[in-house]
Design a protein around this motif. Sequence first.
Motif, mmCIF file in Angstrom:
data_model
loop_
_atom_site.group_PDB
_atom_site.id
_atom_site.type_symbol
_atom_site.label_atom_id
_atom_site.label_comp_id
_atom_site.label_asym_id
_atom_site.label_seq_id
_atom_site.Cartn_x
_atom_site.Cartn_y
_atom_site.Cartn_z
ATOM 1 N N ARG A 178 0.823 -1.211 0.000
ATOM 2 C CA ARG A 178 0.000 0.000 0.000
ATOM 3 C C ARG A 178 0.855 1.258 0.000
ATOM 4 O O ARG A 178 0.509 2.274 -0.636
ATOM 5 C CB ARG A 178 -0.925 -0.045 1.227
ATOM 6 C CG ARG A 178 -1.706 1.222 1.548
ATOM 7 C CD ARG A 178 -2.474 1.764 0.364
ATOM 8 N NE ARG A 178 -3.443 0.828 -0.173
ATOM 9 C CZ ARG A 178 -3.857 0.824 -1.434
ATOM 10 N NH1 ARG A 178 -3.356 1.707 -2.298
ATOM 11 N NH2 ARG A 178 -4.746 -0.051 -1.862
ATOM 12 N N ALA A 179 1.993 1.213 0.672
ATOM 13 C CA ALA A 179 2.869 2.383 0.734
ATOM 14 C C ALA A 179 3.516 2.693 -0.606
ATOM 15 O O ALA A 179 4.011 3.812 -0.808
ATOM 16 C CB ALA A 179 3.950 2.161 1.791
ATOM 17 N N ARG A 180 3.497 1.725 -1.527
ATOM 18 C CA ARG A 180 4.193 1.899 -2.809
ATOM 19 C C ARG A 180 3.265 2.257 -3.964
ATOM 20 O O ARG A 180 3.752 2.620 -5.037
ATOM 21 C CB ARG A 180 4.957 0.616 -3.180
ATOM 22 C CG ARG A 180 5.972 0.143 -2.160
ATOM 23 C CD ARG A 180 7.091 1.157 -1.929
ATOM 24 N NE ARG A 180 7.787 1.506 -3.163
ATOM 25 C CZ ARG A 180 8.791 0.794 -3.672
ATOM 26 N NH1 ARG A 180 9.225 -0.302 -3.039
ATOM 27 N NH2 ARG A 180 9.386 1.171 -4.776
ATOM 28 N N VAL A 181 1.962 2.126 -3.785
ATOM 29 C CA VAL A 181 1.043 2.341 -4.902
ATOM 30 C C VAL A 181 0.069 3.460 -4.556
ATOM 31 O O VAL A 181 -0.194 3.731 -3.373
ATOM 32 C CB VAL A 181 0.275 1.052 -5.268
ATOM 33 C CG1 VAL A 181 1.246 -0.068 -5.598
ATOM 34 C CG2 VAL A 181 -0.677 0.618 -4.159
ATOM 35 N N PRO A 182 -0.489 4.132 -5.565
ATOM 36 C CA PRO A 182 -1.443 5.218 -5.299
ATOM 37 C C PRO A 182 -2.650 4.738 -4.493
ATOM 38 O O PRO A 182 -3.053 3.574 -4.573
ATOM 39 C CB PRO A 182 -1.860 5.654 -6.711
ATOM 40 C CG PRO A 182 -0.725 5.245 -7.594
ATOM 41 C CD PRO A 182 -0.201 3.977 -7.002
ATOM 42 N N GLU A 183 -3.245 5.649 -3.729
ATOM 43 C CA GLU A 183 -4.371 5.302 -2.873
ATOM 44 C C GLU A 183 -5.569 4.792 -3.660
ATOM 45 O O GLU A 183 -6.363 4.002 -3.146
ATOM 46 C CB GLU A 183 -4.782 6.516 -2.039
ATOM 47 C CG GLU A 183 -3.777 6.911 -0.967
ATOM 48 C CD GLU A 183 -4.269 8.035 -0.095
ATOM 49 O OE1 GLU A 183 -5.431 8.471 -0.293
ATOM 50 O OE2 GLU A 183 -3.524 8.480 0.783
ATOM 51 N N ASP A 184 -5.725 5.269 -4.901
ATOM 52 C CA ASP A 184 -6.894 4.867 -5.673
ATOM 53 C C ASP A 184 -6.694 3.533 -6.392
ATOM 54 O O ASP A 184 -7.590 3.067 -7.099
ATOM 55 C CB ASP A 184 -7.288 5.944 -6.685
ATOM 56 C CG ASP A 184 -6.182 6.254 -7.691
ATOM 57 O OD1 ASP A 184 -5.025 5.844 -7.454
ATOM 58 O OD2 ASP A 184 -6.479 6.905 -8.715
ATOM 59 N N VAL A 185 -5.552 2.893 -6.236
ATOM 60 C CA VAL A 185 -5.305 1.566 -6.791
ATOM 61 C C VAL A 185 -5.561 0.542 -5.684
ATOM 62 O O VAL A 185 -4.878 0.546 -4.658
ATOM 63 C CB VAL A 185 -3.866 1.433 -7.317
ATOM 64 C CG1 VAL A 185 -3.578 0.002 -7.766
ATOM 65 C CG2 VAL A 185 -3.635 2.406 -8.470
ATOM 66 N N THR A 186 -6.562 -0.316 -5.874
ATOM 67 C CA THR A 186 -6.891 -1.286 -4.837
ATOM 68 C C THR A 186 -5.920 -2.460 -4.875
ATOM 69 O O THR A 186 -5.283 -2.738 -5.891
ATOM 70 C CB THR A 186 -8.329 -1.817 -4.979
ATOM 71 O OG1 THR A 186 -8.433 -2.590 -6.182
ATOM 72 C CG2 THR A 186 -9.341 -0.683 -5.011
ATOM 73 N N ILE A 187 -5.830 -3.131 -3.745
ATOM 74 C CA ILE A 187 -5.011 -4.340 -3.635
ATOM 75 C C ILE A 187 -5.951 -5.515 -3.452
ATOM 76 O O ILE A 187 -6.799 -5.513 -2.553
ATOM 77 C CB ILE A 187 -4.039 -4.250 -2.454
ATOM 78 C CG1 ILE A 187 -3.097 -3.051 -2.629
ATOM 79 C CG2 ILE A 187 -3.228 -5.537 -2.316
ATOM 80 C CD1 ILE A 187 -2.248 -2.763 -1.413
ATOM 81 N N GLY A 188 -5.817 -6.510 -4.312
ATOM 82 C CA GLY A 188 -6.684 -7.678 -4.254
ATOM 83 C C GLY A 188 -5.895 -8.928 -3.926
ATOM 84 O O GLY A 188 -4.840 -9.182 -4.503
ATOM 85 N N VAL A 189 -6.404 -9.712 -2.999
ATOM 86 C CA VAL A 189 -5.742 -10.953 -2.609
ATOM 87 C C VAL A 189 -6.222 -12.096 -3.483
ATOM 88 O O VAL A 189 -7.363 -12.111 -3.953
ATOM 89 C CB VAL A 189 -6.004 -11.268 -1.114
ATOM 90 C CG1 VAL A 189 -7.479 -11.560 -0.859
ATOM 91 C CG2 VAL A 189 -5.123 -12.402 -0.619
ATOM 92 N N SER A 190 -5.363 -13.055 -3.727
ATOM 93 C CA SER A 190 -5.753 -14.323 -4.349
ATOM 94 C C SER A 190 -5.139 -15.427 -3.495
ATOM 95 O O SER A 190 -4.556 -15.171 -2.453
ATOM 96 C CB SER A 190 -5.276 -14.398 -5.798
ATOM 97 O OG SER A 190 -3.864 -14.319 -5.859
#
Length: 299
Positions: A178-190
Amino acid sequence: MFSGLSAFPLTPLRDDGLDEISFARIIALLAASGVDSITALGSTGSYAYLDRRERANAIQIAVELSGTVPVFAGIGALRTRDVLAYAEDAQRAGVAGVLLPAMSYQRLTEDDVFGLFKTVTANLDVPLIVYDNPGTTHFEFTDDLYARVAALPHVASIKIPGVPETPVEATRRVTEIRARVPEDVTIGVSGDALAATGLSAGCEAWYSVIAGTLPAPALAITRAAQRGDDEEAERLSQQLEPIWAANRRYGSLRVVAALAEHMGLTQKNALPLPIVGLSDAERDAVVAAAVESKVLSTP
C-alpha cells in the motif's frame, strides 16, 4: 468497482471448443449470486489455451448475461501484439475492465514487463487490473515494479499472489504494498485459502477461484471481513479447509472443474487438453471435501 468479491469462472470446453451453453449457465449463476464482479478469462478461465475467437465469444456471453454485475476480462498473451488485439475485442464487447498478466516463456525482465503495461495502458479506455500470478505466468513482480506499473494511466487494481499465513505478517505485507502504490489503486488478494487473512489485513478485493463455481461461501467470507468481523471470516474460511486441502493436492483448476461437473454446470472433461481432469476416485474425493465443508449436500 475493484473491491469486494470478484468471481473467476471456468471457461468450459466441449468437443475441443468453447461450450457456450455451459459457460452461459455459469455466468447466469454468478450474476444472480451477489458477487461484486465477474472476471472472465483468468487463469481459472484457461485464457492461455483459447484462441481469439473463443475468447471474444466468451467475453460477449459474459457481458450479455452479467446483468448489472461488472465484467472484467483477461487479455494475457505472450506477445504484446496479441494482448492489444484481445484488449480491443474486450473493450468492443463492453467490459468494465481488463486483467493483464505478464506471461513468460523466455524469461522477462522488469523493463520488459513495464514496457508491456505502458504500451497496453496507452491503448486502453477502461481500467486495468495488474495480474501477478507467478505460479502460472512464471514472472514475479517486485514492489518496485508494482510502484512503476501502478503509476500508469488506467491501472485500478493489483492482484497479489497471496499473503503470509499469520495476521501480523499479512498486515505488514499489505501495508508495504500500500505504501508503494497510489491510494486509488486497490489491492486484491488471491490464493483462496488465505483470502480471509488478506481481506482482514487490508486488501480491498478478493480475486477468487472458488467463487466462480461456489459463490455463496466466498461471499460469506468477504462480507464478514468487510464488516470488520475478522474472527467470523476466518471461521468461515476454516470451514472450507477440506476444499483448500484438495486445492493443494490437485490444483484449484481441477478441483473447481470437478465441482462444476458434479453440480451439473458443465459436461465431463471440460478442461483444455493436454490438461486432464481428475479421475473418478479423485472427483469423488473432491465432492466429499465439499460436503465436509458444508457447501454441497450429501451426493
